[in-house]
Design a protein around this motif. Structure first.
Motif, PDB file in Angstrom:
ATOM      1  N   TYR A  69      59.403 -18.655  34.638  1.00 58.95           N
ATOM      2  CA  TYR A  69      58.618 -19.105  33.646  1.00 58.95           C
ATOM      3  C   TYR A  69      59.838 -19.961  32.746  1.00 58.95           C
ATOM      4  CZ  TYR A  69      56.291 -20.287  29.067  1.00 58.95           C
ATOM      5  OH  TYR A  69      55.944 -20.672  28.031  1.00 58.95           O
ATOM      6  N   GLN A  70      60.994 -19.389  32.445  1.00 55.42           N
ATOM      7  CA  GLN A  70      61.804 -20.096  31.778  1.00 55.42           C
ATOM      8  C   GLN A  70      62.549 -21.087  32.383  1.00 55.42           C
ATOM      9  OE1 GLN A  70      62.464 -19.138  28.734  1.00 55.42           O
ATOM     10  NE2 GLN A  70      61.117 -17.357  28.989  1.00 55.42           N
ATOM     11  N   ALA A  93      67.072 -21.907  28.253  1.00 54.86           N
ATOM     12  CA  ALA A  93      68.231 -21.461  28.757  1.00 54.86           C
ATOM     13  C   ALA A  93      68.818 -20.244  28.061  1.00 54.86           C
ATOM     14  CB  ALA A  93      69.091 -22.702  28.824  1.00 54.86           C
ATOM     15  N   ARG A  94      68.718 -19.925  26.682  1.00 48.77           N
ATOM     16  CA  ARG A  94      69.104 -18.670  26.181  1.00 48.77           C
ATOM     17  C   ARG A  94      68.313 -17.775  26.557  1.00 48.77           C
ATOM     18  NH1 ARG A  94      69.511 -22.337  21.751  1.00 48.77           N
ATOM     19  NH2 ARG A  94      67.723 -21.501  20.639  1.00 48.77           N
ATOM     20  N   ARG A  95      67.099 -17.939  26.540  1.00 47.67           N
ATOM     21  CA  ARG A  95      66.075 -16.970  26.967  1.00 47.67           C
ATOM     22  C   ARG A  95      66.119 -16.460  28.449  1.00 47.67           C
ATOM     23  NH1 ARG A  95      60.282 -18.717  24.412  1.00 47.67           N
ATOM     24  NH2 ARG A  95      60.603 -18.322  22.153  1.00 47.67           N
ATOM     25  N   PHE A  96      66.541 -17.300  29.332  1.00 46.09           N
ATOM     26  CA  PHE A  96      66.682 -16.904  30.578  1.00 46.09           C
ATOM     27  C   PHE A  96      68.006 -15.877  30.691  1.00 46.09           C
ATOM     28  CE2 PHE A  96      69.182 -17.679  34.614  1.00 46.09           C
ATOM     29  CZ  PHE A  96      68.256 -17.556  35.546  1.00 46.09           C
ATOM     30  N   ARG A 115      70.195 -10.612  31.487  1.00 40.60           N
ATOM     31  CA  ARG A 115      71.083  -9.580  30.770  1.00 40.60           C
ATOM     32  C   ARG A 115      70.558  -8.101  30.461  1.00 40.60           C
ATOM     33  NH1 ARG A 115      74.921 -12.045  26.124  1.00 40.60           N
ATOM     34  NH2 ARG A 115      72.925 -12.756  25.384  1.00 40.60           N
ATOM     35  N   THR A 116      69.147  -8.276  30.177  1.00 39.54           N
ATOM     36  CA  THR A 116      68.255  -7.140  29.947  1.00 39.54           C
ATOM     37  C   THR A 116      67.783  -6.416  31.373  1.00 39.54           C
ATOM     38  OG1 THR A 116      67.467  -8.065  28.055  1.00 39.54           O
ATOM     39  CG2 THR A 116      66.055  -6.345  28.860  1.00 39.54           C
TER      40      THR A 116
END
Length: 360
Positions: free
Chosen positions: A253-254, A286-289, A294-295
């Motif tokens: 989605y991202q 891009a930050r959410r990706f 990382r999560t």
């Protein structure tokens, strides 16, 4: 994963079952912690291709599945032409077998497997044709089967049980993934227009991007609390055995959002009504990706080790690098940390997939 009973099948079908697992061994060997096992991958890959070619004219669902897995092996090897060819074979077999229609005499497992193979062909047709600038094989308006069943409900089906009727059917991650890929198909069509057209119609582009942006946002809002991305949901899906599917869904989605807005990062692009806002949205995704990567890395059962994530991570990193070079000074430290995190992921992914070297 459901087991397969090969009693009563023909010799050629048994062969099909055998080499359906041979390419799986080739792909799975890449994830072994044992270097000796990983070294067997190329031999398994060559063996599965040889078996497939020897029985190519046997059009059956096992061969269709085998072609899909071998295509992914070719992707891992960086051979995009062979990847596209094997996907094309799988799609044509799915059409010849009429997997979209199903068979009333089949039990629930068989009917759902056929649906999932067909939808897999649908997804890879869009991805593969876009990457190779080729025409899609599955045309708009072609007969489609019911969307895939919710994952746990499918896994709990037993041989001989009847299929879920439309009333009992419930949606799952796969179903949402199909709906999302249909949006990506339209994004892909827009990108093809941008590449092929020398004189852009800015009103058409702006209206198309706005419409797709609204639909993507509405899609995300309709997911509901159990499918929204969060650390808690990652842990929950990891426990259920759907962790990697959940992570891959959200990374996809991202990515679709990034490529929709990517053009607005171009500083030389003519100014448009929403250009600055769309550039910011590209950076946001891009930050959410990066956050999702990382999560997910904190949970081995949800880590996104799919080969295609190398390409998507490069896209995310290019957006972050753009922000590092042209963004606000107050964002430098955070952007650098995200770039380093993406690089760490790529280094890990390179251990499993040789083709990562080609995109890094």
């Amino acid at each position: 994963m459901h087991t397969i009973d090969i009693h009563g099948t023909s010799e050629s079908d048994v062969l099909g079952v055998w080499y359906m697992f041979s390419p799986k061994q080739a792909a799975a060997s890449e994830f072994s912690d044992n270097p000796a096992v990983r070294a067997l991958g190329p031999a398994y890959a060559q063996g599965s291709k040889a078996c497939f070619k020897a029985d190519l004219e046997n059009v059956c669902i096992e061969n269709t599945q085998a072609a899909i897995v071998i295509a992914n092996i070719c992707l891992a090897e960086g051979d995009s032409r062979a990847e596209s060819l094997y996907y094309a074979l799988a799609i044509r077999m799915a059409q010849m077998l009429d997997l979209a229609s199903g068979n009333e005499d089949d039990d629930g497992i068989t009917r759902e497997v056929k649906r999932r193979v067909w939808w897999t062909c649908f997804i890879v047709d869009i991805w593969s044709s876009g990457g190779g600038s080729l025409a899609r094989q599955l045309q708009v308006g072609e007969h489609q089967p019911r969307l895939p069943l919710e994952e746990i409900a499918f896994l709990e089906l037993r041989p001989g049980e009847r299929d879920f009727n439309d009333t009992a059917w419930k949606t799952g991650i796969w179903s949402h993934m199909v709906r999302m890929i249909e949006l990506y198909k339209e994004i892909q069509d827009l990108l093809r227009y941008l590449v092929a057209t020398t004189q852009w119609d800015e009103d058409f582009i702006e209206n198309t991007v706005h419409g797709l942006a609204v639909r993507l946002l509405a899609f995300e809002e309709r997911l509901g609390p159990e499918l929204t991305f969060s650390a808690e949901n990652v842990a929950r899906h990891a426990r259920r055995g759907t962790g990697r599917l959940f992570t891959g869904f959200h990374l996809g989605y991202q990515y679709y959002c990034m490529v929709l807005f990517y053009q607005y990062l171009d500083k030389s692009r003519p100014s448009t009504r929403n250009g600055a806002a769309y550039a910011d949205r590209c950076k946001l995704h891009a930050r959410r990706f990066c956050d999702i990567l990382r999560t997910a890395r904190q949970s081995p059962k949800a880590e996104a080790l799919h080969n295609i994530n190398a390409h998507i991570t490069i896209v995310s990193s290019s957006v972050l690098l753009h922000n590092y070079m042209f963004g606000d000074a107050s964002e430098l430290a955070d952007t650098q940390a995200r770039l380093e995190s993406n690089l760490e992921f790529m280094v890990k992914l390179r251990r499993y997939w040789p083709s990562v070297e080609l995109v890094a």
